[in-house]
Design an enzyme around this catalytic site. Structure first.
Site, PDB file in Angstrom:
ATOM      1  N   LYS A  82     -45.985  10.423  85.931  1.00 15.90           N
ATOM      2  CA  LYS A  82     -46.252  10.162  87.344  1.00 15.90           C
ATOM      3  C   LYS A  82     -45.345  11.017  88.231  1.00 15.90           C
ATOM      4  O   LYS A  82     -45.747  11.467  89.304  1.00 15.90           O
ATOM      5  CB  LYS A  82     -46.096   8.674  87.655  1.00 15.90           C
ATOM      6  CG  LYS A  82     -47.174   7.804  87.022  1.00 15.90           C
ATOM      7  CD  LYS A  82     -48.559   8.188  87.522  1.00 15.90           C
ATOM      8  CE  LYS A  82     -49.666   7.400  86.892  1.00 15.90           C
ATOM      9  NZ  LYS A  82     -50.998   7.726  87.432  1.00 15.90           N
ATOM     10  N   TYR A 127     -45.001   6.991  81.004  1.00 12.95           N
ATOM     11  CA  TYR A 127     -45.838   6.781  82.183  1.00 12.95           C
ATOM     12  C   TYR A 127     -45.116   7.260  83.445  1.00 12.95           C
ATOM     13  O   TYR A 127     -45.669   8.026  84.251  1.00 12.95           O
ATOM     14  CB  TYR A 127     -46.175   5.294  82.289  1.00 12.95           C
ATOM     15  CG  TYR A 127     -47.124   4.934  83.402  1.00 12.95           C
ATOM     16  CD1 TYR A 127     -48.502   4.962  83.189  1.00 12.95           C
ATOM     17  CD2 TYR A 127     -46.657   4.542  84.655  1.00 12.95           C
ATOM     18  CE1 TYR A 127     -49.389   4.612  84.205  1.00 12.95           C
ATOM     19  CE2 TYR A 127     -47.537   4.198  85.668  1.00 12.95           C
ATOM     20  CZ  TYR A 127     -48.897   4.233  85.432  1.00 12.95           C
ATOM     21  OH  TYR A 127     -49.774   3.899  86.443  1.00 12.95           O
ATOM     22  N   SER A 179     -62.558  -0.014  86.398  1.00 15.18           N
ATOM     23  CA  SER A 179     -61.892  -1.267  86.747  1.00 15.18           C
ATOM     24  C   SER A 179     -60.693  -0.976  87.621  1.00 15.18           C
ATOM     25  O   SER A 179     -60.357   0.182  87.893  1.00 15.18           O
ATOM     26  CB  SER A 179     -61.443  -2.014  85.476  1.00 15.18           C
ATOM     27  OG  SER A 179     -60.481  -1.253  84.762  1.00 15.18           O
ATOM     28  N   THR A 222     -53.842  -5.464  88.311  1.00 21.16           N
ATOM     29  CA  THR A 222     -54.987  -4.800  87.709  1.00 21.16           C
ATOM     30  C   THR A 222     -55.003  -5.058  86.203  1.00 21.16           C
ATOM     31  O   THR A 222     -53.974  -5.422  85.622  1.00 21.16           O
ATOM     32  CB  THR A 222     -54.937  -3.287  87.945  1.00 21.16           C
ATOM     33  OG1 THR A 222     -53.795  -2.745  87.252  1.00 21.16           O
ATOM     34  CG2 THR A 222     -54.822  -2.969  89.432  1.00 21.16           C
ATOM     35  N   SER A 239     -47.267   6.510  90.900  1.00 20.62           N
ATOM     36  CA  SER A 239     -46.656   5.192  90.719  1.00 20.62           C
ATOM     37  C   SER A 239     -45.247   5.216  91.287  1.00 20.62           C
ATOM     38  O   SER A 239     -44.537   6.232  91.194  1.00 20.62           O
ATOM     39  CB  SER A 239     -46.599   4.835  89.230  1.00 20.62           C
ATOM     40  OG  SER A 239     -45.718   3.753  88.984  1.00 20.62           O
TER      41      SER A 239
END
Length: 315
Positions: free
Chosen positions: A207, A203, A51, A236, A177
């Site tokens: 990254k 996160y 996805s 998303t 990111s």
């Protein structure tokens, strides 16, 4: 003037990372870059392809003629992604392979299957991502975000390096990111054991680690081109599920998945090949640091690299 406007919007973050920034920059891009069919006969491997950005990346690569391997944890999502890509590109060759990138055993199994099945890999896209709300460890004993974003991709690149080397123009792309700009390299605590755990912070930390890996891998695996990029703010399922508040506030000007994936596809297929070991956003090389507090010391990079190679068993 266009470069000045690009730089200003990038520094202001909101206009640069939103759909507005993409639309402004797109007007300066050649319509035939990448060239149609440039990846015909090639093989692209995309992790997290069920996805969002992963599926959009796979679609973009299929449009350029590549056979695409969708690397997914959930095979049902893989089947849905494959059907969506075939609906857009009826002649596309789209394969589904299961792999949990956070599991080193799963990565080794998947890589072994790839080595038996294929003679070369032309494009490897590290897109699989996760943002758990609580600190979680994998069966290997590693923090889940670190394992998914750093250890798994590092090991997979190493195990597939011989297939990449067999390609006439091999490229590896890390989907990072813009959040990484807020974090320094935590070489002293890569597994996030100290302090209060926050999913968004984990996160962003990992990254940052991906961006740190890019020039190291570019040197180690040359002439394989290794690139890092960030997609801006894209709408998303991952963003909606992990950052619902942010998603509600920004939904009106988020990029769609294909806009977010554009630079991944461009890095994979533009000619001549972009400079290896660099960091990109909207088809332009970007600084890896904006804040003086995030600068990397040589010893920290060495410590980080040593930890990662020991954890994955890479010599």
């Amino acid at each position: 003037m266009s470069r000045v406007l690009d730089t200003v919007t990038d520094r202001l973050v909101i206009p640069g990372y939103s759909r507005l920034g993409y639309q402004l920059r797109k007007r300066t891009w050649p319509a035939d870059d990448p060239q149609p069919g440039v990846l015909r006969g090639g093989l692209a491997v995309v992790t997290g392809a069920g996805s969002g950005l992963g599926r959009a990346t796979a679609l973009g690569l299929a449009r350029l003629g590549a056979a695409v391997v969708l690397v997914v944890r959930d095979e049902a999502k893989g089947e849905a992604a494959r059907a969506a890509i075939i609906a857009e590109v009826p002649a596309a060759v789209v394969l589904i392979r299961r792999c949990d990138v956070s599991s080193l055993d799963s990565v080794r199994r998947f890589a072994g299957e790839m080595l038996q099945e294929f003679e070369r890999v032309d494009v490897l896209v590290h897109n699989a991502g996760i943002m758990p709300s609580e600190r979680t460890t994998t069966a290997d004993g590693h923090e889940l975000t670190f394992a998914t974003h750093v250890l798994g991709p590092l090991l997979l690149t190493d195990l597939l390096s011989s297939l990449l080397a067999a390609s006439p123009d091999p490229r590896v792309v890390f989907v990072s990111s813009g959040g990484m700009y807020t974090q320094r390299l935590h070489a002293d605590d890569p597994e996030y054991r100290d302090g209060e755990y926050r999913g968004a912070t984990a996160y962003a930390r990992t990254k940052r680690m991906q961006v740190t890996l890019v020039p190291l891998l570019a040197e180690r695996y040359a002439p394989v081109g290794v690139h890092g990029m960030h997609p801006g703010w894209a709408d998303t399922p991952g963003v909606a599920g992990s950052l619902p508040g942010f998603h509600r506030l920004t939904k009106g000007f988020l990029r769609n998945a294909e806009e977010g994936a554009d630079t991944v596809v461009w890095l994979a297929a533009t000619s001549p090949a972009p400079r290896s070991g660099r960091f990109w956003h909207d088809r332009r090389e970007r600084p890896t640091h904006y804040l003086p507090t995030t600068g990397e010391k040589h010893q920290d990079v060495k410590t980080f690299w040593s930890y990662c190679t020991n954890a994955t068993g890479i010599s």
